[in-house]
Design a protein around this motif. Sequence first.
Motif, PDB file in Angstrom:
ATOM      1  N   TYR A 107      35.123  27.945  36.630  1.00 24.25           N
ATOM      2  CA  TYR A 107      36.015  27.589  37.747  1.00 24.25           C
ATOM      3  C   TYR A 107      36.415  28.827  38.534  1.00 24.25           C
ATOM      4  CZ  TYR A 107      39.939  25.994  40.491  1.00 24.25           C
ATOM      5  OH  TYR A 107      40.781  25.726  41.545  1.00 24.25           O
ATOM      6  N   GLY A 108      36.711  29.926  37.816  1.00 25.63           N
ATOM      7  CA  GLY A 108      37.108  31.170  38.488  1.00 25.63           C
ATOM      8  C   GLY A 108      36.026  31.696  39.414  1.00 25.63           C
ATOM      9  N   SER A 109      34.762  31.572  38.990  1.00 23.10           N
ATOM     10  CA  SER A 109      33.655  32.039  39.837  1.00 23.10           C
ATOM     11  C   SER A 109      33.606  31.262  41.146  1.00 23.10           C
ATOM     12  CB  SER A 109      32.327  31.878  39.086  1.00 23.10           C
ATOM     13  OG  SER A 109      32.045  30.509  38.869  1.00 23.10           O
ATOM     14  N   ALA A 129      36.373  29.489  42.487  1.00 24.87           N
ATOM     15  CA  ALA A 129      37.619  29.636  43.249  1.00 24.87           C
ATOM     16  C   ALA A 129      37.769  31.029  43.851  1.00 24.87           C
ATOM     17  CB  ALA A 129      38.808  29.333  42.335  1.00 24.87           C
ATOM     18  N   VAL A 130      37.398  32.072  43.105  1.00 22.03           N
ATOM     19  CA  VAL A 130      37.619  33.448  43.572  1.00 22.03           C
ATOM     20  C   VAL A 130      36.428  33.976  44.369  1.00 22.03           C
ATOM     21  CG1 VAL A 130      38.117  35.822  42.843  1.00 22.03           C
ATOM     22  CG2 VAL A 130      39.133  33.895  41.599  1.00 22.03           C
ATOM     23  N   PHE A 131      35.209  33.764  43.830  1.00 22.88           N
ATOM     24  CA  PHE A 131      34.026  34.359  44.455  1.00 22.88           C
ATOM     25  C   PHE A 131      33.220  33.365  45.305  1.00 22.88           C
ATOM     26  CE2 PHE A 131      34.933  37.028  40.787  1.00 22.88           C
ATOM     27  CZ  PHE A 131      34.807  38.310  41.309  1.00 22.88           C
ATOM     28  N   GLY A 132      33.595  32.090  45.265  1.00 27.55           N
ATOM     29  CA  GLY A 132      32.838  31.071  46.022  1.00 27.55           C
ATOM     30  C   GLY A 132      31.450  30.838  45.477  1.00 27.55           C
ATOM     31  N   VAL A 133      31.239  31.191  44.202  1.00 26.36           N
ATOM     32  CA  VAL A 133      29.939  31.023  43.542  1.00 26.36           C
ATOM     33  C   VAL A 133      29.939  29.682  42.822  1.00 26.36           C
ATOM     34  CG1 VAL A 133      28.471  31.988  41.713  1.00 26.36           C
ATOM     35  CG2 VAL A 133      29.649  33.515  43.272  1.00 26.36           C
ATOM     36  N   SER A 134      28.761  29.074  42.651  1.00 24.61           N
ATOM     37  CA  SER A 134      28.692  27.773  41.977  1.00 24.61           C
ATOM     38  C   SER A 134      29.210  27.860  40.550  1.00 24.61           C
ATOM     39  CB  SER A 134      27.248  27.249  41.966  1.00 24.61           C
ATOM     40  OG  SER A 134      26.478  27.975  41.034  1.00 24.61           O
ATOM     41  N   MET A 135      29.834  26.771  40.086  1.00 19.75           N
ATOM     42  CA  MET A 135      30.361  26.730  38.721  1.00 19.75           C
ATOM     43  C   MET A 135      29.232  26.860  37.701  1.00 19.75           C
ATOM     44  SD  MET A 135      33.536  24.096  38.642  1.00 19.75           S
ATOM     45  CE  MET A 135      33.974  23.309  40.167  1.00 19.75           C
ATOM     46  N   ALA A 136      28.048  26.375  38.073  1.00 13.96           N
ATOM     47  CA  ALA A 136      26.895  26.462  37.166  1.00 13.96           C
ATOM     48  C   ALA A 136      26.565  27.931  36.861  1.00 13.96           C
ATOM     49  CB  ALA A 136      25.681  25.770  37.778  1.00 13.96           C
ATOM     50  N   LEU A 137      26.578  28.786  37.913  1.00 14.53           N
ATOM     51  CA  LEU A 137      26.297  30.212  37.728  1.00 14.53           C
ATOM     52  C   LEU A 137      27.398  30.874  36.897  1.00 14.53           C
ATOM     53  CD1 LEU A 137      24.421  32.618  38.486  1.00 14.53           C
ATOM     54  CD2 LEU A 137      25.969  33.064  40.386  1.00 14.53           C
ATOM     55  N   GLY A 138      28.646  30.477  37.165  1.00 13.56           N
ATOM     56  CA  GLY A 138      29.777  31.005  36.394  1.00 13.56           C
ATOM     57  C   GLY A 138      29.640  30.691  34.921  1.00 13.56           C
ATOM     58  N   THR A 157      26.998  35.332  50.990  1.00 13.58           N
ATOM     59  CA  THR A 157      26.738  34.672  49.696  1.00 13.58           C
ATOM     60  C   THR A 157      26.238  35.675  48.671  1.00 13.58           C
ATOM     61  OG1 THR A 157      26.183  32.611  50.837  1.00 13.58           O
ATOM     62  CG2 THR A 157      25.425  32.820  48.557  1.00 13.58           C
ATOM     63  N   LEU A 158      25.252  36.482  49.067  1.00 14.82           N
ATOM     64  CA  LEU A 158      24.688  37.472  48.136  1.00 14.82           C
ATOM     65  C   LEU A 158      25.726  38.529  47.748  1.00 14.82           C
ATOM     66  CD1 LEU A 158      21.100  37.900  49.617  1.00 14.82           C
ATOM     67  CD2 LEU A 158      21.700  36.867  47.423  1.00 14.82           C
ATOM     68  N   LEU A 159      26.610  38.911  48.706  1.00 12.54           N
ATOM     69  CA  LEU A 159      27.690  39.865  48.392  1.00 12.54           C
ATOM     70  C   LEU A 159      28.652  39.284  47.365  1.00 12.54           C
ATOM     71  CD1 LEU A 159      28.669  41.538  51.801  1.00 12.54           C
ATOM     72  CD2 LEU A 159      28.020  42.705  49.689  1.00 12.54           C
ATOM     73  N   LYS A 160      28.999  37.989  47.566  1.00 15.43           N
ATOM     74  CA  LYS A 160      29.905  37.327  46.620  1.00 15.43           C
ATOM     75  C   LYS A 160      29.280  37.242  45.227  1.00 15.43           C
ATOM     76  CE  LYS A 160      32.504  34.376  49.833  1.00 15.43           C
ATOM     77  NZ  LYS A 160      32.681  32.984  50.303  1.00 15.43           N
ATOM     78  N   VAL A 161      27.998  36.870  45.196  1.00 17.55           N
ATOM     79  CA  VAL A 161      27.286  36.752  43.909  1.00 17.55           C
ATOM     80  C   VAL A 161      27.212  38.115  43.228  1.00 17.55           C
ATOM     81  CG1 VAL A 161      25.057  36.249  42.827  1.00 17.55           C
ATOM     82  CG2 VAL A 161      25.950  34.721  44.574  1.00 17.55           C
ATOM     83  N   THR A 162      26.880  39.152  44.023  1.00 16.09           N
ATOM     84  CA  THR A 162      26.801  40.514  43.481  1.00 16.09           C
ATOM     85  C   THR A 162      28.161  40.948  42.933  1.00 16.09           C
ATOM     86  OG1 THR A 162      25.105  41.020  45.129  1.00 16.09           O
ATOM     87  CG2 THR A 162      26.110  42.890  43.996  1.00 16.09           C
ATOM     88  N   GLY A 163      29.227  40.635  43.694  1.00 16.70           N
ATOM     89  CA  GLY A 163      30.591  40.966  43.253  1.00 16.70           C
ATOM     90  C   GLY A 163      30.937  40.266  41.954  1.00 16.70           C
TER      91      GLY A 163
END
Length: 572
Positions: free
Chosen positions: A244-246, A248-257, A196-202
């Motif tokens: 949405y991209g965050s 679909a691509v990074f698995g990050v919440s839409m709120a953070l995106g 999760t943290l790697l995805k968020v960092t990415g």
Amino acid sequence: MPHDVDLIILLAVGFGIALIFGYIAARLRLPPLIGYLIAGIVISPNTPGVVADLALANQLAELGVMFLMFGVGMHFSLNDLLQVRRIALPGAILQIAVATLLGIGVSMFWGWNFGSALVFGLSLSCASTVVLLKALGDKGLLESINGKIAVGWLLVEDLVMVLVLVLLPATAVLLGGHALEGHAGNENIWVTLGITLLKVTGFIAFMLIVGKRLVPMIMQYVARLGSRELFTLTVVAAAVSIAYGSYAVFGVSMALGAFFAGMVVRESDFSHRAEEETLPLREIFSILFFVSVGMLFDPSIIVEQPLKILAVIAIIMIGKTIAAMALVLFFRYPINTALTVGASLAQIGEFSFILATLGLSLGLINTEAQNLILAGALFSITLNTFLFSAIEPAQNWIRERSHLARLLERSGDPLSMLPDEVSQDYLRDQVVMIGYGEVGRRITRVLMNEGIKVVIAEENREKVEKLREKGIAAVSGRATEPSVLIQAHIQHARLLVISPMDILDIHKIVDTSKMLNPQIQFLICAESKEEAEVIRADNIGEVYFAKEEMAKNMTNHILNQIQIAHHQAPSH
């Protein structure tokens, strides 16, 4: 009659009733969002009468969350936060910890498990940015040091809550809940957290490297076309697509995106225009969000669980407030700042609802916990207006009891007194500057280059610390307090320069200064033309108003250029 009109019914009824109750709330001098929440309760399945489609409302609420977070990102100012970081950063984190622990303690006393208690406590710890900005704006405190501390404090809270929204799905199974649909729930918790943290960092790296350049560039190209609707569409597309991209691509919440979409749009030269153009759309979806949150609330809990609701209100309005005030006083800020920050945080709002909804979808909390959070928000937001009105009477009451004021305020504070290195010779015929903003900084630099002695009185303790590091005589505190002017040695000063501030405060400073030094002269910066005229009518001293001075300087420059051209012109 067509049958697929559920969305139209929801919008027509939702907006209509939200308008009525929002108007009533505004007339009662309450935040309109109270009215929107009540509108949602009226059309919810939990109350008789019109019932709107709850599933549709939840989808619209998702859009509402995205636009709310987009708005938070657009308002996020790193500079504002850096100005007050020494109090806002540790203060907000410690206050979140205290409020969360209070929530955990009370809910575990009720027999809840730790996962539910944690989400419940976190939901009670974060105040509403919407409510705070309105309350500070109504009181004219947004640009004051107290307002900046409160806003900086909330920015830190928002960042912490964004982090919680990211980490909660990854830790849901460990806390006794279940994974979100499409997420594996049986992996090792540390592996899940790491991924999760790697995805968020990415995602953050991608937004800071690519998004920060790409989005402003696209906005610039579209702005050149001169089409207003295309520009608005560009901003909205950026918000929704990145959100949405965050996911679909990074698995990050839409709120953070959406939050980062707001941050990159803010980087554009057209950020003010983007904010202005998208404001109506953001407000419409925010209203739908609050209506949908109201639809989830079951009013019967007020009758069934009154003691639990009182406990929730006590945590929000007493526990959080006392904790925040104690932390502000610990950092040696005055009582007025402590009361303002305490009142600012004595409510919960949009992040609490977002967190509660996420907790419910993860199986970490039940509908009772969500209803308690909603009830806490309704009551705390309603009562927050009265709490702000009580700041001044509370301050006067404390200061009338000098022993209590001395105990609470600035005891032994080294920044409230000039350092010993400042000689008595320096403190004669000096210029005293009230406030060290952009204007004060420029004046001080020129005066010191000319060898003129300057003493600065400034509310922001961090600025005072930096000034002292540079060897500039500075004292911390509100200049309306006689003790601050005495410390600046106003009795021996030649001139007092007052930065733009409330006209009543200007009169207080002038009256105290004249009493201590009848010969002192005043130079006052006014915020508006009207204010400048009022101060001039009072015949206090020299008054300057920015636009007026700019017009004078530009006129003089034009006249000089014309005269030069006239002298240089060949004579016939």
